[in-house]
Design a protein around this motif. Structure first.
Motif, PDB file in Angstrom:
ATOM      1  N   THR A  71       0.833  -1.202   0.000  1.00 18.54           N
ATOM      2  CA  THR A  71       0.000   0.000   0.000  1.00 18.54           C
ATOM      3  C   THR A  71       0.870   1.255   0.000  1.00 18.54           C
ATOM      4  OG1 THR A  71      -1.777  -1.169   1.136  1.00 18.54           O
ATOM      5  CG2 THR A  71      -1.828   1.230   1.240  1.00 18.54           C
ATOM      6  N   HIS A  72       1.909   1.231   0.815  1.00 20.90           N
ATOM      7  CA  HIS A  72       2.807   2.390   0.898  1.00 20.90           C
ATOM      8  C   HIS A  72       3.623   2.584  -0.373  1.00 20.90           C
ATOM      9  CE1 HIS A  72       1.828   3.416   4.962  1.00 20.90           C
ATOM     10  NE2 HIS A  72       2.164   2.223   5.414  1.00 20.90           N
ATOM     11  N   GLU A  73       3.829   1.503  -1.117  1.00 25.04           N
ATOM     12  CA  GLU A  73       4.619   1.598  -2.345  1.00 25.04           C
ATOM     13  C   GLU A  73       3.858   2.261  -3.479  1.00 25.04           C
ATOM     14  OE1 GLU A  73       6.375  -2.173  -3.317  1.00 25.04           O
ATOM     15  OE2 GLU A  73       7.311  -2.339  -1.336  1.00 25.04           O
ATOM     16  N   GLY A  74       2.551   2.311  -3.375  1.00 22.77           N
ATOM     17  CA  GLY A  74       1.785   3.046  -4.380  1.00 22.77           C
ATOM     18  C   GLY A  74       0.947   2.182  -5.294  1.00 22.77           C
ATOM     19  N   ASP A  75       0.319   2.863  -6.244  1.00 23.11           N
ATOM     20  CA  ASP A  75      -0.658   2.227  -7.119  1.00 23.11           C
ATOM     21  C   ASP A  75      -0.069   1.152  -8.027  1.00 23.11           C
ATOM     22  OD1 ASP A  75      -2.657   3.694  -6.012  1.00 23.11           O
ATOM     23  OD2 ASP A  75      -2.904   5.076  -7.705  1.00 23.11           O
ATOM     24  N   HIS A  76       1.234   1.206  -8.285  1.00 19.08           N
ATOM     25  CA  HIS A  76       1.812   0.171  -9.155  1.00 19.08           C
ATOM     26  C   HIS A  76       1.761  -1.209  -8.490  1.00 19.08           C
ATOM     27  CE1 HIS A  76       5.382   1.141  -6.710  1.00 19.08           C
ATOM     28  NE2 HIS A  76       5.809  -0.073  -7.024  1.00 19.08           N
ATOM     29  N   THR A  77       1.373  -1.272  -7.199  1.00 15.31           N
ATOM     30  CA  THR A  77       1.251  -2.552  -6.486  1.00 15.31           C
ATOM     31  C   THR A  77      -0.201  -3.017  -6.377  1.00 15.31           C
ATOM     32  OG1 THR A  77       1.033  -1.558  -4.292  1.00 15.31           O
ATOM     33  CG2 THR A  77       3.287  -1.989  -5.082  1.00 15.31           C
ATOM     34  N   LEU A  78      -1.102  -2.308  -7.026  1.00 15.73           N
ATOM     35  CA  LEU A  78      -2.523  -2.648  -6.916  1.00 15.73           C
ATOM     36  C   LEU A  78      -2.809  -4.086  -7.342  1.00 15.73           C
ATOM     37  CD1 LEU A  78      -4.196   0.646  -8.122  1.00 15.73           C
ATOM     38  CD2 LEU A  78      -4.534  -0.450  -5.901  1.00 15.73           C
ATOM     39  N   GLU A  79      -2.208  -4.527  -8.423  1.00 14.19           N
ATOM     40  CA  GLU A  79      -2.454  -5.887  -8.898  1.00 14.19           C
ATOM     41  C   GLU A  79      -2.043  -6.918  -7.843  1.00 14.19           C
ATOM     42  OE1 GLU A  79      -1.272  -8.780 -12.647  1.00 14.19           O
ATOM     43  OE2 GLU A  79      -0.971  -6.610 -12.837  1.00 14.19           O
ATOM     44  N   GLU A  80      -0.887  -6.716  -7.226  1.00 12.93           N
ATOM     45  CA  GLU A  80      -0.422  -7.643  -6.198  1.00 12.93           C
ATOM     46  C   GLU A  80      -1.326  -7.596  -4.961  1.00 12.93           C
ATOM     47  OE1 GLU A  80       3.671  -8.861  -3.820  1.00 12.93           O
ATOM     48  OE2 GLU A  80       3.768  -7.328  -5.383  1.00 12.93           O
ATOM     49  N   ARG A  81      -1.786  -6.397  -4.593  1.00 15.55           N
ATOM     50  CA  ARG A  81      -2.690  -6.287  -3.441  1.00 15.55           C
ATOM     51  C   ARG A  81      -4.018  -6.978  -3.707  1.00 15.55           C
ATOM     52  NH1 ARG A  81      -2.864  -0.098  -2.182  1.00 15.55           N
ATOM     53  NH2 ARG A  81      -1.708   0.143  -4.114  1.00 15.55           N
ATOM     54  N   VAL A  82      -4.542  -6.788  -4.909  1.00 17.36           N
ATOM     55  CA  VAL A  82      -5.804  -7.440  -5.280  1.00 17.36           C
ATOM     56  C   VAL A  82      -5.632  -8.956  -5.219  1.00 17.36           C
ATOM     57  CG1 VAL A  82      -7.365  -7.891  -7.225  1.00 17.36           C
ATOM     58  CG2 VAL A  82      -6.763  -5.535  -6.620  1.00 17.36           C
ATOM     59  N   GLU A  83      -4.528  -9.467  -5.736  1.00 23.30           N
ATOM     60  CA  GLU A  83      -4.289 -10.908  -5.726  1.00 23.30           C
ATOM     61  C   GLU A  83      -4.142 -11.425  -4.300  1.00 23.30           C
ATOM     62  OE1 GLU A  83      -4.219 -14.647  -7.016  1.00 23.30           O
ATOM     63  OE2 GLU A  83      -4.753 -12.874  -8.188  1.00 23.30           O
ATOM     64  N   LEU A  84      -3.430 -10.682  -3.465  1.00 18.44           N
ATOM     65  CA  LEU A  84      -3.270 -11.075  -2.066  1.00 18.44           C
ATOM     66  C   LEU A  84      -4.627 -11.176  -1.384  1.00 18.44           C
ATOM     67  CD1 LEU A  84      -0.425  -9.750   0.149  1.00 18.44           C
ATOM     68  CD2 LEU A  84      -2.634 -10.219   1.120  1.00 18.44           C
ATOM     69  N   LEU A  85      -5.488 -10.181  -1.594  1.00 21.17           N
ATOM     70  CA  LEU A  85      -6.825 -10.196  -0.992  1.00 21.17           C
ATOM     71  C   LEU A  85      -7.704 -11.281  -1.605  1.00 21.17           C
ATOM     72  CD1 LEU A  85      -7.530  -6.374  -0.581  1.00 21.17           C
ATOM     73  CD2 LEU A  85      -7.010  -8.032   1.216  1.00 21.17           C
ATOM     74  N   ARG A  86      -7.563 -11.514  -2.903  1.00 20.85           N
ATOM     75  CA  ARG A  86      -8.354 -12.559  -3.565  1.00 20.85           C
ATOM     76  C   ARG A  86      -8.000 -13.929  -2.976  1.00 20.85           C
ATOM     77  NH1 ARG A  86      -7.490 -11.438  -8.874  1.00 20.85           N
ATOM     78  NH2 ARG A  86      -9.409 -10.229  -8.961  1.00 20.85           N
ATOM     79  N   GLU A  87      -6.714 -14.201  -2.819  1.00 20.34           N
ATOM     80  CA  GLU A  87      -6.276 -15.475  -2.235  1.00 20.34           C
ATOM     81  C   GLU A  87      -6.756 -15.606  -0.791  1.00 20.34           C
ATOM     82  OE1 GLU A  87      -2.038 -15.524  -2.728  1.00 20.34           O
ATOM     83  OE2 GLU A  87      -2.181 -15.807  -4.907  1.00 20.34           O
ATOM     84  N   HIS A  88      -6.673 -14.520  -0.042  1.00 20.67           N
ATOM     85  CA  HIS A  88      -7.137 -14.553   1.344  1.00 20.67           C
ATOM     86  C   HIS A  88      -8.633 -14.831   1.400  1.00 20.67           C
ATOM     87  CE1 HIS A  88      -7.367 -13.801   5.580  1.00 20.67           C
ATOM     88  NE2 HIS A  88      -8.274 -12.859   5.388  1.00 20.67           N
ATOM     89  N   ARG A  89      -9.372 -14.180   0.533  1.00 18.68           N
ATOM     90  CA  ARG A  89     -10.824 -14.380   0.487  1.00 18.68           C
ATOM     91  C   ARG A  89     -11.150 -15.850   0.208  1.00 18.68           C
ATOM     92  NH1 ARG A  89     -14.986 -14.500  -3.273  1.00 18.68           N
ATOM     93  NH2 ARG A  89     -16.920 -13.534  -2.561  1.00 18.68           N
ATOM     94  N   GLU A  90     -10.425 -16.467  -0.701  1.00 18.30           N
ATOM     95  CA  GLU A  90     -10.660 -17.882  -1.011  1.00 18.30           C
ATOM     96  C   GLU A  90     -10.397 -18.755   0.208  1.00 18.30           C
ATOM     97  OE1 GLU A  90     -12.117 -19.317  -3.672  1.00 18.30           O
ATOM     98  OE2 GLU A  90     -12.477 -17.218  -4.214  1.00 18.30           O
ATOM     99  N   ARG A  91      -9.330 -18.475   0.948  1.00 18.43           N
ATOM    100  CA  ARG A  91      -9.045 -19.240   2.167  1.00 18.43           C
ATOM    101  C   ARG A  91     -10.155 -19.059   3.195  1.00 18.43           C
ATOM    102  NH1 ARG A  91      -3.736 -17.046   1.362  1.00 18.43           N
ATOM    103  NH2 ARG A  91      -4.088 -15.634   3.109  1.00 18.43           N
ATOM    104  N   VAL A  92     -10.659 -17.827   3.318  1.00 18.00           N
ATOM    105  CA  VAL A  92     -11.759 -17.561   4.258  1.00 18.00           C
ATOM    106  C   VAL A  92     -12.995 -18.344   3.841  1.00 18.00           C
ATOM    107  CG1 VAL A  92     -13.340 -15.787   5.138  1.00 18.00           C
ATOM    108  CG2 VAL A  92     -10.895 -15.295   4.986  1.00 18.00           C
ATOM    109  N   LEU A  93     -13.316 -18.336   2.564  1.00 19.21           N
ATOM    110  CA  LEU A  93     -14.490 -19.068   2.079  1.00 19.21           C
ATOM    111  C   LEU A  93     -14.340 -20.572   2.319  1.00 19.21           C
ATOM    112  CD1 LEU A  93     -15.214 -17.143  -1.231  1.00 19.21           C
ATOM    113  CD2 LEU A  93     -16.656 -17.205   0.820  1.00 19.21           C
ATOM    114  N   GLU A  94     -13.132 -21.091   2.125  1.00 20.60           N
ATOM    115  CA  GLU A  94     -12.893 -22.519   2.393  1.00 20.60           C
ATOM    116  C   GLU A  94     -13.112 -22.830   3.873  1.00 20.60           C
ATOM    117  OE1 GLU A  94      -8.935 -23.321   0.985  1.00 20.60           O
ATOM    118  OE2 GLU A  94      -9.508 -23.007  -1.111  1.00 20.60           O
ATOM    119  N   ARG A  95     -12.599 -21.970   4.752  1.00 20.38           N
ATOM    120  CA  ARG A  95     -12.786 -22.190   6.196  1.00 20.38           C
ATOM    121  C   ARG A  95     -14.253 -22.067   6.581  1.00 20.38           C
ATOM    122  NH1 ARG A  95      -8.515 -18.863   6.737  1.00 20.38           N
ATOM    123  NH2 ARG A  95      -9.575 -17.379   8.055  1.00 20.38           N
TER     124      ARG A  95
END
Length: 129
Positions: A71-95
């Protein structure tokens, strides 16, 4: 501005946890008064809300720290942040699905034993007559 005690009351996080989060880089840029007292902003409270959400849904401190860093690195990291949250969301849904299976089994057992208890109580009531 909020003191660490104010934030603790508002968030339910202890002062120790808030200091730990700061030390681990989860919350950064907390202002300090001339006397060295932490002064949290509404934006800090918002970030703490997200941190609590991620932690309470099973994201590790290391993953949260990575998200904050991105987040602090800026908008060029948006894709990685979205992927990180997407993967986390999938783990939450599995649990959640796993917990639903457990809840279904507990509910089935509760109903099973409740019915046995009802039958037993009726039998005992007939004996008492």
């Amino acid at each position: 501005m909020y003191t660490i005690q104010d934030v603790s009351k508002k968030t339910g996080l202890t002062a120790h946890t808030l200091r730990y989060y700061e030390k681990e880089g989860l919350i950064t840029g907390v202002e300090r008064s001339q006397g060295g007292i932490r002064q949290y902003t509404d934006e800090d409270l918002e970030r703490l809300g997200l941190i609590r959400c991620l932690k309470n849904t099973g994201m590790s401190i290391q993953e949260i720290a990575r998200f904050v860093q991105l987040t602090h690195e800026g908008d060029h990291t948006l894709e990685e942040r979205v992927e990180l949250l997407r993967e986390h969301r999938e783990r939450v849904l599995e649990r959640m699905a796993e917990m639903q299976e457990h809840l279904d089994k507990v509910t089935w057992k509760l109903n099973f034993f409740s019915e046995k208890l009802r039958a037993y109580q009726e039998k005992e009531a007939k004996k008492a007559k």
